[in-house]
Structures are given as C-alpha cells and as structure tokens.
Design a protein around this motif. Structure first.
Motif, PDB file in Angstrom:
ATOM      1  N   PRO A  68     -15.239 -27.041 -39.527  1.00 39.52           N
ATOM      2  CA  PRO A  68     -14.272 -27.328 -38.466  1.00 39.52           C
ATOM      3  C   PRO A  68     -12.858 -27.539 -39.016  1.00 39.52           C
ATOM      4  CG  PRO A  68     -15.457 -29.328 -39.016  1.00 39.52           C
ATOM      5  CD  PRO A  68     -16.076 -28.232 -39.841  1.00 39.52           C
ATOM      6  N   TYR A  69     -11.871 -27.258 -38.165  1.00 44.59           N
ATOM      7  CA  TYR A  69     -10.474 -27.550 -38.474  1.00 44.59           C
ATOM      8  C   TYR A  69     -10.014 -28.759 -37.654  1.00 44.59           C
ATOM      9  CZ  TYR A  69     -10.858 -22.813 -40.326  1.00 44.59           C
ATOM     10  OH  TYR A  69     -11.267 -21.698 -41.013  1.00 44.59           O
ATOM     11  N   SER A  70     -10.872 -29.749 -37.623  1.00 51.48           N
ATOM     12  CA  SER A  70     -10.591 -30.975 -36.878  1.00 51.48           C
ATOM     13  C   SER A  70      -9.727 -31.907 -37.714  1.00 51.48           C
ATOM     14  CB  SER A  70     -11.903 -31.688 -36.535  1.00 51.48           C
ATOM     15  OG  SER A  70     -12.583 -32.058 -37.730  1.00 51.48           O
ATOM     16  N   HIS A 100       0.864 -35.760 -38.018  1.00 48.57           N
ATOM     17  CA  HIS A 100      -0.315 -36.167 -37.241  1.00 48.57           C
ATOM     18  C   HIS A 100      -1.430 -36.592 -38.189  1.00 48.57           C
ATOM     19  CE1 HIS A 100       1.860 -34.207 -34.140  1.00 48.57           C
ATOM     20  NE2 HIS A 100       1.084 -33.170 -33.904  1.00 48.57           N
ATOM     21  N   LEU A 101      -1.647 -35.760 -39.212  1.00 48.95           N
ATOM     22  CA  LEU A 101      -2.741 -36.009 -40.153  1.00 48.95           C
ATOM     23  C   LEU A 101      -2.472 -37.226 -41.017  1.00 48.95           C
ATOM     24  CD1 LEU A 101      -3.495 -32.329 -41.253  1.00 48.95           C
ATOM     25  CD2 LEU A 101      -4.504 -33.639 -39.367  1.00 48.95           C
ATOM     26  N   THR A 195      -7.131 -20.813 -37.382  1.00 45.01           N
ATOM     27  CA  THR A 195      -6.827 -22.217 -37.665  1.00 45.01           C
ATOM     28  C   THR A 195      -5.868 -22.763 -36.615  1.00 45.01           C
ATOM     29  OG1 THR A 195      -6.992 -21.644 -40.003  1.00 45.01           O
ATOM     30  CG2 THR A 195      -6.103 -23.814 -39.476  1.00 45.01           C
ATOM     31  N   HIS A 196      -4.842 -21.983 -36.293  1.00 50.29           N
ATOM     32  CA  HIS A 196      -3.890 -22.380 -35.251  1.00 50.29           C
ATOM     33  C   HIS A 196      -4.607 -22.595 -33.922  1.00 50.29           C
ATOM     34  CE1 HIS A 196      -0.384 -22.230 -32.558  1.00 50.29           C
ATOM     35  NE2 HIS A 196      -1.156 -21.464 -31.819  1.00 50.29           N
ATOM     36  N   ASN A 203      -7.845 -29.724 -30.970  1.00 48.29           N
ATOM     37  CA  ASN A 203      -7.302 -30.991 -31.493  1.00 48.29           C
ATOM     38  C   ASN A 203      -6.198 -31.566 -30.603  1.00 48.29           C
ATOM     39  OD1 ASN A 203      -8.967 -30.447 -33.667  1.00 48.29           O
ATOM     40  ND2 ASN A 203      -7.315 -29.809 -35.011  1.00 48.29           N
ATOM     41  N   GLN A 204      -5.214 -30.734 -30.274  1.00 49.80           N
ATOM     42  CA  GLN A 204      -4.020 -31.230 -29.593  1.00 49.80           C
ATOM     43  C   GLN A 204      -4.274 -31.824 -28.201  1.00 49.80           C
ATOM     44  OE1 GLN A 204      -1.502 -32.159 -31.356  1.00 49.80           O
ATOM     45  NE2 GLN A 204       0.113 -30.726 -30.797  1.00 49.80           N
TER      46      GLN A 204
END
Length: 281
Positions: A68-70, A100-101, A195-196, A203-204
């Motif tokens: 995942p790209y979480s 954010h990260l 990924t985008h 996520n957003q």
C-alpha cells in the motif's frame, strides 16, 4: 553517497550525506517527488556537521513500487530506514505532502524526534477548495474544472496524462519563473501515476490531523511561501497555532518552494532551528 536500502519489502534509493546528528527528509508530490530536491537543499548542512538522509519513498523516483501507499506504510518505511541507518534521534523535515507524513510520523514516533521542519504543508484536506479556485482563476491554458477534479481526485489514466496535467499547473507553484525553467523541471521528474492516484483517492479524502496537533510536543519550525496556491498560508498558520512549541516563518516572495525562491533565508531559518534542537557537538 547513493545507496539502496531494503525496508519492509521494498528497495529504497537513498542519498546519505555527511556525519553527525541526523536530518531525515520526506519529499512531497507522491508519484512525482524524489530525493533530489531535498538532497540539494538540506545537503548544505552535511558540510556543517550534520548527517542528511534523503530518499525516494516507495512508488516514487527510483524506489520500488509496492502497495500500500498509505500514510501508515510511508511512515513505517521512514522509521525502518531510521533504524537501518542507525540515525538515532532525528530532525524530520517534510515539504508539501512530505509534511503530511512528517506530522503522521511525529504522532506515532515522537520519542525519536528532536525537532520537525515543515515546509508549505497542511494538517488536513480542508484547503483543497482554495487551491482549486486559485487554479481556475489563473486562466492558464490546460486548466479546467474536469482536469483538476481528475488530478486531485486520483483518477489519472497514465504517466503521460499525469505529466501533461502537471505541465498545466506548474506555473502556479512559482512567483517568478521562465518557460525554460519550468520545462527543465518537468523533464527532471519520474512520473508514477499509480502512487499519485492512491494518495489522492484513498489517503487525502480522510486526511485530518488538526485535532491531534496539540499532542505534538516536539519543537516545530513551520515555513511557508505567502503566495503558495496549493497549501496556502492559512494552512501553515493553523499548524503553528495548534502545535504548542512551534514557530511560523512566512516567505514574502515565494510560492510553494521558498527553499528555491528565497534559498538564503530558508537555509538561515533552518540553520537557526537546528542549532536550537539538534546542535552539533
């Protein structure tokens, strides 16, 4: 020094510069960001007694892509990299989406932090309407409501389409630029639309840390360009208001990238902060 480090089942491409107390950088732009910009900006401090580690996050730049790209996965990768490289207590520096990260990392791994540097970021998705309005009002060719909705809704169909969408909005990021500079920047990017799409469709929509910012006790430096269209000034003002031990610096002649547009002032502010929270022995 360029190296490849395997963490959590992916090989991450890393720039590891200097020796001393460590700064770990988190790039923005999921699907188009990479280690290179941060390595150039923060690499200055590798000559001043610090160790600067910048890397391509999973699914970005040259690093392996594996969902995942979480946010949880991204920050767990950062933590495993910190441990793998023996970095000890770090300053974490996150720009844009990397901010954010960095905030997520601070909320989970605060005990490993001496400080946080945030550049042109936000603690929630509440400002997306502002950036959309500014983009539409710009009158730039190639920008339409449908395009913005697909881009920021994570519905990009290919890397080629991703590049053309980014080409359309790229002038918005700068106070001053030339077509040649923008084209050179565009052609330096490795586009990875999957990924985008994950970041903006999964996520957003649920991203909101505002109510938790008061739990961050680590010293925090909040940096923002006054003319930032995508993570506007009010988003950084909110972060600085909510994190108890924080300081806000506004760059009057910058958009989304004061580290480039007002580089000397940017480095001066970061240098001052590092001396306070992670001094070189």
């Amino acid at each position: 020094m360029h190296k490849v480090v395997e963490v959590n089942g992916v090989r991450l491409h890393v720039e590891d510069q200097g020796q001393g107390p460590a700064i770990l950088t988190l790039h923005g732009g999921p699907g188009l960001g990479s280690r290179h910009g941060d390595a150039r900006t923060f690499g200055v401090f590798a000559n001043e007694g610090y160790r600067v580690v910048s890397y391509d996050q999973r699914g970005n730049g040259e690093s392996d892509g594996k969902p995942p790209y979480s946010h949880e996965q991204f920050i767990d990768d950062a933590e495993e990299l910190r441990k793998a490289l023996g970095l000890g207590k770090i300053v974490i520096a996150g720009g844009s989406y990397g901010g954010h990260l960095a905030l997520e990392y601070a909320l989970k791994y605060q005990e490993h932090l001496a400080g946080i540097v945030l550049r042109d970021t936000a603690a929630s998705n509440a400002y997306q309407h502002t950036s959309k309005e500014r983009a539409l009002a710009s009158g730039l060719p190639g920008i339409s409501e449908d395009m913005l909705d697909r881009l920021f809704g994570g519905r990009v169909a290919s890397n080629e389409e991703f590049k053309e969408m980014y080409r359309a909005i790229l002038p918005l990021y700068w106070v001053e630029s030339t077509p040649e500079q923008l084209e050179a920047h565009l052609n330096s990017i490795t586009f990875r639309y999957e990924t985008h799409n994950w970041a903006f469709s999964i996520n957003q929509p649920k991203f909101n840390l505002v109510h938790r910012l008061k739990d961050i006790k680590v010293p925090t430096l909040v940096l923002v360009g006054r003319h930032d269209w995508i993570t506007p000034l009010e988003a950084s003002e909110e972060i600085a208001r909510e994190i108890p031990n924080s300081r806000l610096v506004v760059f009057e002649r910058s958009g989304h990238s004061p580290q480039i547009e007002e580089r000397d002032k940017f480095l001066t502010e970061v240098r001052r902060f590092l001396a306070e929270v992670l001094p070189v022995r």
